[in-house]
Design a protein around this motif. Structure first.
Motif, mmCIF file in Angstrom:
data_model
loop_
_atom_site.group_PDB
_atom_site.id
_atom_site.type_symbol
_atom_site.label_atom_id
_atom_site.label_comp_id
_atom_site.label_asym_id
_atom_site.label_seq_id
_atom_site.Cartn_x
_atom_site.Cartn_y
_atom_site.Cartn_z
ATOM 1 N N LEU A 141 -31.742 70.855 -14.766
ATOM 2 C CA LEU A 141 -30.627 70.042 -14.952
ATOM 3 C C LEU A 141 -29.540 70.410 -15.596
ATOM 4 O O LEU A 141 -28.354 70.054 -15.314
ATOM 5 N N ASP A 142 -29.734 70.778 -16.644
ATOM 6 C CA ASP A 142 -28.877 71.272 -17.742
ATOM 7 C C ASP A 142 -27.965 72.394 -17.040
ATOM 8 O O ASP A 142 -26.614 72.477 -17.088
ATOM 9 N N GLN A 143 -28.538 73.373 -16.186
ATOM 10 C CA GLN A 143 -27.845 74.403 -15.680
ATOM 11 C C GLN A 143 -27.037 73.895 -14.610
ATOM 12 O O GLN A 143 -25.872 74.139 -14.474
ATOM 13 N N ALA A 144 -27.661 73.134 -13.776
ATOM 14 C CA ALA A 144 -26.771 72.434 -12.537
ATOM 15 C C ALA A 144 -25.664 71.726 -13.116
ATOM 16 O O ALA A 144 -24.469 71.729 -12.428
ATOM 17 N N VAL A 145 -25.900 70.952 -14.255
ATOM 18 C CA VAL A 145 -24.600 70.015 -14.547
ATOM 19 C C VAL A 145 -23.587 71.149 -15.105
ATOM 20 O O VAL A 145 -22.438 70.545 -15.106
ATOM 21 N N THR A 146 -24.038 72.037 -15.959
ATOM 22 C CA THR A 146 -23.070 72.889 -16.638
ATOM 23 C C THR A 146 -22.044 73.694 -15.460
ATOM 24 O O THR A 146 -20.849 73.796 -15.741
ATOM 25 N N GLN A 147 -22.809 74.032 -14.275
ATOM 26 C CA GLN A 147 -21.932 74.517 -13.135
ATOM 27 C C GLN A 147 -21.004 73.492 -12.889
ATOM 28 O O GLN A 147 -19.590 73.982 -12.399
ATOM 29 N N ILE A 148 -21.478 72.263 -12.713
ATOM 30 C CA ILE A 148 -20.479 71.270 -12.126
ATOM 31 C C ILE A 148 -19.235 71.058 -13.142
ATOM 32 O O ILE A 148 -18.220 70.902 -12.782
ATOM 33 N N ILE A 149 -19.648 71.135 -14.334
ATOM 34 C CA ILE A 149 -18.526 70.848 -15.284
ATOM 35 C C ILE A 149 -17.665 71.947 -15.391
ATOM 36 O O ILE A 149 -16.271 71.709 -15.518
ATOM 37 N N GLU A 150 -18.066 73.160 -15.209
ATOM 38 C CA GLU A 150 -17.345 74.478 -14.977
ATOM 39 C C GLU A 150 -16.347 74.515 -13.972
ATOM 40 O O GLU A 150 -15.387 75.102 -13.954
ATOM 41 N N GLN A 151 -16.766 73.546 -12.772
ATOM 42 C CA GLN A 151 -15.815 73.402 -11.720
ATOM 43 C C GLN A 151 -14.864 72.409 -11.954
ATOM 44 O O GLN A 151 -14.062 72.220 -11.063
ATOM 45 N N ASN B 253 -15.179 58.575 -5.336
ATOM 46 C CA ASN B 253 -13.898 57.832 -5.962
ATOM 47 C C ASN B 253 -13.799 58.829 -7.331
ATOM 48 O O ASN B 253 -13.474 58.253 -8.390
ATOM 49 N N ASN B 254 -13.689 59.880 -7.056
ATOM 50 C CA ASN B 254 -12.965 60.872 -7.926
ATOM 51 C C ASN B 254 -14.284 61.075 -9.317
ATOM 52 O O ASN B 254 -13.916 61.713 -10.360
ATOM 53 N N THR B 255 -15.400 60.692 -8.777
ATOM 54 C CA THR B 255 -16.585 60.857 -9.810
ATOM 55 C C THR B 255 -17.628 61.784 -9.170
ATOM 56 O O THR B 255 -18.258 61.582 -8.212
ATOM 57 N N CYS B 256 -18.292 62.367 -9.813
ATOM 58 C CA CYS B 256 -19.170 63.334 -9.613
ATOM 59 C C CYS B 256 -20.524 62.587 -9.795
ATOM 60 O O CYS B 256 -20.883 62.118 -10.777
ATOM 61 N N VAL B 257 -21.310 62.329 -8.801
ATOM 62 C CA VAL B 257 -22.425 61.460 -8.880
ATOM 63 C C VAL B 257 -23.624 62.441 -8.845
ATOM 64 O O VAL B 257 -23.944 63.285 -7.795
ATOM 65 N N VAL B 258 -24.470 62.657 -9.869
ATOM 66 C CA VAL B 258 -25.510 63.758 -9.903
ATOM 67 C C VAL B 258 -27.047 62.664 -9.752
ATOM 68 O O VAL B 258 -27.410 61.868 -10.571
ATOM 69 N N CYS B 259 -27.528 62.841 -8.314
ATOM 70 C CA CYS B 259 -28.846 62.218 -8.167
ATOM 71 C C CYS B 259 -29.930 62.898 -8.658
ATOM 72 O O CYS B 259 -30.102 64.085 -8.199
ATOM 73 N N VAL B 260 -30.694 62.295 -9.496
ATOM 74 C CA VAL B 260 -31.981 63.069 -10.005
ATOM 75 C C VAL B 260 -33.245 62.397 -9.627
ATOM 76 O O VAL B 260 -33.361 61.035 -9.852
ATOM 77 N N LYS C 157 -14.982 69.242 -12.889
ATOM 78 C CA LYS C 157 -15.356 67.852 -12.531
ATOM 79 C C LYS C 157 -16.118 67.143 -14.019
ATOM 80 O O LYS C 157 -17.155 67.569 -14.544
ATOM 81 N N HIS C 158 -15.074 66.310 -14.522
ATOM 82 C CA HIS C 158 -15.413 65.857 -15.964
ATOM 83 C C HIS C 158 -15.628 64.246 -15.996
ATOM 84 O O HIS C 158 -15.750 63.798 -17.081
ATOM 85 N N LYS C 159 -15.852 63.898 -14.688
ATOM 86 C CA LYS C 159 -16.042 62.359 -14.591
ATOM 87 C C LYS C 159 -17.306 62.340 -13.996
ATOM 88 O O LYS C 159 -17.552 62.687 -12.713
ATOM 89 N N MET C 160 -18.499 61.821 -14.572
ATOM 90 C CA MET C 160 -19.839 62.062 -13.926
ATOM 91 C C MET C 160 -20.815 60.649 -14.140
ATOM 92 O O MET C 160 -20.689 60.170 -15.044
ATOM 93 N N VAL C 161 -21.511 60.680 -13.182
ATOM 94 C CA VAL C 161 -22.620 59.454 -13.279
ATOM 95 C C VAL C 161 -23.954 60.183 -12.690
ATOM 96 O O VAL C 161 -23.984 60.878 -11.775
ATOM 97 N N ILE D 204 -32.055 67.694 -7.531
ATOM 98 C CA ILE D 204 -30.673 67.220 -7.886
ATOM 99 C C ILE D 204 -29.767 67.356 -6.758
ATOM 100 O O ILE D 204 -29.752 68.425 -6.102
ATOM 101 N N GLN D 205 -29.147 66.603 -6.496
ATOM 102 C CA GLN D 205 -28.036 66.161 -5.353
ATOM 103 C C GLN D 205 -26.847 66.001 -5.910
ATOM 104 O O GLN D 205 -26.674 64.745 -6.669
ATOM 105 N N GLU D 206 -25.768 66.548 -5.871
ATOM 106 C CA GLU D 206 -24.512 66.396 -6.178
ATOM 107 C C GLU D 206 -23.489 65.691 -5.029
ATOM 108 O O GLU D 206 -23.393 66.308 -3.969
ATOM 109 N N THR D 207 -22.787 64.723 -5.155
ATOM 110 C CA THR D 207 -21.933 63.934 -4.237
ATOM 111 C C THR D 207 -20.784 63.785 -4.988
ATOM 112 O O THR D 207 -20.693 63.404 -6.229
ATOM 113 N N MET D 208 -19.740 63.515 -4.482
ATOM 114 C CA MET D 208 -18.424 63.000 -5.048
ATOM 115 C C MET D 208 -18.228 61.433 -4.408
ATOM 116 O O MET D 208 -18.435 61.152 -3.259
#
Length: 108
Positions: A28-38, A9-16, A40-44, A3-7
């Motif tokens: 993946l659930d744990q990683a994305v939950t942490q991202i949301i808690e930060q 255009n104001n969108t969090c891109v999660v490459c799986v 970041k609510h717009k995600m791809v 799992i790799q996270e990048t930003m």
């Protein structure tokens, strides 16, 4: 699975990358939950390098989409190719979430 996270255009891109199944879905659930808690609510989810997805993986997509919707956010799926695209289409995901064949097809 990787799992790799990048930003972008104001969108969090999660490459799986790899396999998303009952064994790897909690990661993946744990990683994305942490991202949301930060906040970041717009995600791809970039699924370009995803080799396999099981029903457990599909469930994660739905759970994340529901969490984000409750926070006025949004989840999109991109990089849909081959078997992954077929599984998502059969499961009706394009009628639930914005789905794109490649990252280049995302709206600006």
């Amino acid at each position: 699975m990787q799992i790799q996270e990048t930003m972008q255009n104001n969108t969090c891109v999660v490459c799986v990358t790899g396999r998303l199944d009952a064994t790897t879905a909690p990661e993946l659930d744990q990683a994305v939950t942490q991202i949301i808690e930060q906040g970041k609510h717009k995600m791809v989810f970039d699924l370009t390098h995803l080799e396999y997805v099981s029903s457990a993986g599909l469930r994660i997509f739905l759970v994340v989409a529901k969490k984000l919707k409750g926070l006025n956010g949004e989840l999109s799926l991109a990089g849909l190719q081959g078997n992954i695209k077929e599984v998502l289409e059969i499961s009706g995901f394009p009628s639930i979430l914005p789905c794109y064949d490649s990252m280049d097809d995302l709206p600006a």
